[in-house]
Design an enzyme around this catalytic site. Structure first.
Site, PDB file in Angstrom:
ATOM      1  N   LYS A 194     -19.916   2.092  11.749  1.00 35.85           N
ATOM      2  CA  LYS A 194     -19.988   2.464  13.162  1.00 35.85           C
ATOM      3  C   LYS A 194     -21.148   1.793  13.884  1.00 35.85           C
ATOM      4  CE  LYS A 194     -17.854   7.010  12.523  1.00 35.85           C
ATOM      5  NZ  LYS A 194     -18.057   8.473  12.638  1.00 35.85           N
ATOM      6  N   ASP A 236      -6.365   5.966  10.881  1.00 35.82           N
ATOM      7  CA  ASP A 236      -6.467   5.442   9.517  1.00 35.82           C
ATOM      8  C   ASP A 236      -7.552   4.365   9.504  1.00 35.82           C
ATOM      9  OD1 ASP A 236      -6.048   4.557   6.931  1.00 35.82           O
ATOM     10  OD2 ASP A 236      -3.892   4.213   7.169  1.00 35.82           O
ATOM     11  N   ASP A 295       0.840  -1.196   0.000  1.00 42.01           N
ATOM     12  CA  ASP A 295       0.000   0.000   0.000  1.00 42.01           C
ATOM     13  C   ASP A 295       0.876   1.248   0.000  1.00 42.01           C
ATOM     14  OD1 ASP A 295      -2.193  -1.641   0.152  1.00 42.01           O
ATOM     15  OD2 ASP A 295      -2.648  -1.205   2.254  1.00 42.01           O
ATOM     16  N   ASP A 348     -10.994  -5.573   7.190  1.00 43.68           N
ATOM     17  CA  ASP A 348     -10.156  -6.774   7.112  1.00 43.68           C
ATOM     18  C   ASP A 348      -9.780  -7.270   8.503  1.00 43.68           C
ATOM     19  OD1 ASP A 348     -10.193  -6.698   4.337  1.00 43.68           O
ATOM     20  OD2 ASP A 348      -8.385  -5.468   4.220  1.00 43.68           O
ATOM     21  N   SER A 393      -7.899  -1.321  15.068  1.00 47.00           N
ATOM     22  CA  SER A 393      -7.164  -1.114  13.815  1.00 47.00           C
ATOM     23  C   SER A 393      -7.174   0.336  13.356  1.00 47.00           C
ATOM     24  CB  SER A 393      -7.737  -2.005  12.709  1.00 47.00           C
ATOM     25  OG  SER A 393      -8.955  -1.491  12.215  1.00 47.00           O
ATOM     26  N   ALA A 404      -3.788 -10.648   2.758  1.00 45.58           N
ATOM     27  CA  ALA A 404      -2.726 -10.561   3.760  1.00 45.58           C
ATOM     28  C   ALA A 404      -3.225  -9.891   5.030  1.00 45.58           C
ATOM     29  CB  ALA A 404      -1.531  -9.804   3.187  1.00 45.58           C
ATOM     30  N   GLY A 434      -2.000   2.492   8.519  1.00 44.91           N
ATOM     31  CA  GLY A 434      -1.810   1.268   7.749  1.00 44.91           C
ATOM     32  C   GLY A 434      -2.827   0.206   8.105  1.00 44.91           C
TER      33      GLY A 434
END
Length: 274
Positions: free
Chosen positions: A204, A226, A13, A232, A262, A42, A267
Site C-alpha cells: 500500500k 482479490d 489458478d 504482476d 487489478s 502469463a 482473479g
C-alpha cells in the site's frame, strides 16, 4: 518500439474462499471454487500487452485441455506465443486459499518446471529496444541462460525476484531493474550483489525505485475483490512503460494504477476465467 519478451510460468489458478485457514490435521469448508488464468509469467505478459506493448510469451504448458485453454486465451489477447507443449506433464496449477484478507498459495509447477535451456533461441531479431521480463516460477538455470543470452544481444533485462531464489551474481547484476518485495530486501543486501537498478515493492506504500519513492491509489477495503496478481499487474505494466520510453515517474504511476485496478476484480488477470 521494442518488445516485451516474457519468460515465465503459465498456470491455471483454482481459488477458494475460507472462513479461516486450516490448521494441521483440520478440515475447513470452502465457500466457492473459481478457475482462473494465472501464473506470474502469463499475468505479467497480459499486463504488458494491456499497457500497449508487443509481447512475446515464452514458456511451457502440458498437452492437455488446461494448456490449450491457456494458450488460446493469451493468443486472443494479441500475445505472440513461443510456448512448448510437453506431453505427459500437466499444465501448471496454483491452489489459492483466501480468508478475505490474505492469500495462501500452493504452486504445482507442472510443465513450467520442464522449460529447458536456450529458451530464447527461437526468437528472431532479439536486440536493443527489446526487454526480457522474467520471474522465478521457472527453473533458475533456464532464467540465468535467458538473461545472459538477452544481454549478449543488447536487450534490456528485468527480473522479478519472486519467489526468492539464489540467482547467480551476474544475473542479478544484469537486472535493470530487479523487482522484489520489501520483505526480501535483507537477503539481497546480505548477498553483496547489486543490480543495475532496483525496484522495491512496498504494498500500500507504493514502490521505491533506486531510493525514489512513488505512491499510488490506496483502494478502500470494501472495494478490494482479490489481491492475487496485483504485483504482476504492476510489473507487467512497468515493463511495458519502460519499453515505450516512459520516464521513471510516468512508468511508476502507470504501474501503480494497474495494481490498484487489478485488486478490484477477481482473479489475477482481467476477465480471467478459462
Amino acid at each position: 518500439m521494442g518488445r516485451v519478451i516474457v519468460l515465465g510460468s503459465i498456470n491455471v489458478d483454482l481459488e477458494t474462499t475460507v472462513g479461516a485457514y486450516p490448521k494441521p490435521g483440520e478440515k475447513v469448508v470452502g465457500h466457492s471454487l473459481s478457475r482462473y488464468a494465472g501464473g506470474k509469467g502469463a499475468n505479467q505478459a497480459v499486463a504488458a500487452r494491456r499497457g500497449g506493448s508487443e509481447v512475446v510469451m515464452v514458456g511451457a504448458v502440458g498437452d492437455d485441455d488446461a494448456g490449450r485453454a491457456s494458450l488460446n486465451r493469451l493468443f486472443a489477447q494479441g500475445i505472440k506465443l513461443q510456448v512448448e507443449r510437453i506431453p505427459l506433464v500437466p499444465t501448471g496449477h496454483a491452489i489459492i486459499l483466501s480468508d478475505g484478507h490474505t492469500n495462501a498459495i500452493i504452486v504445482l509447477p507442472g510443465a513450467n518446471a520442464k522449460i529447458g535451456p536456450n529458451p530464447l533461441r527461437p526468437i528472431r531479431g532479439l536486440g536493443e529496444g527489446d526487454l526480457l521480463l522474467t520471474q522465478l516460477e521457472t527453473p533458475v538455470d533456464t532464467v540465468a541462460d535467458a538473461v545472459r543470452y538477452a544481454r549478449r544481444y543488447g536487450a534490456r533485462v528485468m527480473v522479478n525476484l519472486a519467489p526468492w531464489a539464489d540467482l547467480p551474481a551476474d544475473v542479478i547484476a544484469a537486472a535493470d531493474p530487479l523487482v522484489m518485495p520489501a520483505a526480501d530486501l535483507p537477503r539481497l543486501e546480505a548477498s553483496g550483489v547489486r543490480p543495475a537498478s532496483l525496484v522495491v515493492l512496498r504494498g500500500k506504500e507504493g514502490l521505491e525505485w533506486d531510493g525514489q519513492r512513488f505512491t499510488g491509489e490506496v483502494v478502500p477495503a470494501d472495494q478490494v475483490a482479490d489481491t492475487v496478481g496485483a504485483a504482476d499487474a504492476l510489473i507487467g505494466t512497468l515493463a511495458s512503460a519502460i519499453v515505450q520510453g516512459a520516464d521513471k515517474a510516468s512508468a511508476a504511476r502507470a504501474a501503480l494504477a494497474a495494481a490498484a485496478d487489478s485488486v478490484r476484480h477477481a482473479g489475477a488477470q482481467p476477465d480471467p476465467r478459462l
